[in-house]
Design an enzyme around this catalytic site. Structure first.
Site, PDB file in Angstrom:
ATOM      1  CG  ASN A  78     -14.766 -75.859 -11.063  1.00 45.39           C
ATOM      2  OD1 ASN A  78     -13.960 -76.724 -11.363  1.00 45.39           O
ATOM      3  ND2 ASN A  78     -16.061 -76.102 -10.879  1.00 45.39           N
ATOM      4  CG  HIS A 108     -10.846 -49.171   0.171  1.00 52.31           C
ATOM      5  ND1 HIS A 108      -9.563 -49.108   0.663  1.00 52.31           N
ATOM      6  CD2 HIS A 108     -10.836 -50.163  -0.751  1.00 52.31           C
ATOM      7  CE1 HIS A 108      -8.812 -50.011   0.064  1.00 52.31           C
ATOM      8  NE2 HIS A 108      -9.573 -50.670  -0.800  1.00 52.31           N
ATOM      9  CB  ALA A 153     -23.479 -67.711 -14.636  1.00 52.31           C
ATOM     10  NE  ARG A 176     -38.227 -70.122 -11.514  1.00 50.66           N
ATOM     11  CZ  ARG A 176     -38.387 -69.048 -12.275  1.00 50.66           C
ATOM     12  NH1 ARG A 176     -38.342 -67.834 -11.733  1.00 50.66           N
ATOM     13  NH2 ARG A 176     -38.572 -69.158 -13.575  1.00 50.66           N
TER      14      ARG A 176
END
Ligand SMILES: CC(C)(COP(=O)(O)OP(=O)(O)OC[C@H]1O[C@@H](n2cnc3c(N)ncnc32)[C@H](O)[C@@H]1OP(=O)(O)O)[C@@H](O)C(=O)NCCC(=O)NCCS
Length: 196
Positions: A78, A108, A153, A176
């Site tokens: 998405n 880096h 999220a 979980r």
């Protein structure tokens, strides 16, 4: 004239490094978000991304080095998402990537104080079969997200995520364990026992 030539050669170098994706990027940018999914997916294939059957790219991707990106079958991305392809990124089958996810394969070397961002250190990222990476999550170089796991999220994933777990937070930690049907187990992977 010599300077102009130098600049042109430099630009050609970057165009080559970015590959065919620079040619299709303007077309992809013109496609409205969430529509023309098949066309967008085909354009990414044309750019050199290996994409399995039944997979869909729903929004634009910020990518460079498309040959380093492999997407399995029946996966959905998405976009908009940024996938830095200094090293390879492999998404296995049935993966779901939320919008605004960042996958990074390039770090880096830490340089001296006047230039801390030293040489690029590429490290691969692997997202296991069936995993779901939630919106706005960031997957850092070298990470493997285990099969059947969920990245919450906004998580910043710095270590590998075990299969069939939910990882959340900054830095992401296991919150979980999940069973095959998607039910939560406890943090230790034990089945929750109903207390009467
Ligand atoms: C990870 C997620 C799927 C978990 O949802 P759930 O199965 O309903 O689980 P819960 O809400 O019970 O959360 C389980 C634990 O994780 C924590 N948690 C859930 N999401 C979190 C997040 N994004 N960041 C930090 N912690 C989070 C909860 O607070 C809870 O912790 P607790 O035991 O200390 O209370 C959901 O929170 C999430 O992030 N979804 C992503 C949504 C998204 O990106 N949508 C875009 C479409 S692809």
């Amino acid at each position: 004239l010599r300077r102009l030539l130098g600049a042109l050669i430099e630009e050609m170098y970057y165009l080559r490094r970015r590959g065919r994706v620079v040619l299709v990027q303007p077309l992809i940018a013109a496609l409205p978000y969430g529509t023309m999914v098949r066309l967008r997916t085909s354009l990414y294939r044309l750019a050199g991304v290996r994409i399995g059957t039944g997979s869909a790219i729903v929004g634009p991707l910020r990518i460079w080095g498309p040959a380093q990106l492999t997407i399995g079958a029946n996966s959905t991305i998405n976009g908009p998402c940024a996938i830095c392809l200094d090293g390879p990124v492999t998404l296995h089958d049935g993966v779901l990537i939320g919008h605004d996810v960042i996958i990074s394969t390039g770090s880096h070397e830490i340089g001296p104080s006047h230039a801390r961002g030293g040489h690029v250190v590429p490290r691969p990222v692997v997202i296991g079969a069936g995993a779901w990476v939630g919106a706005g999550a960031m997957i850092l170089p070298g990470v493997t997200v285990g099969a059947g796991s969920v990245v919450a999220a906004g998580a910043v994933v710095v270590h590998d995520v075990s299969p069939n777990t939910i990882a959340a937070g900054v830095p992401a930690r296991t919150v979980r364990h999940l069973n095959d049907s998607g039910e939560h187990l406890t943090k230790d992977g034990e089945q929750d026992i109903e207390v009467p």
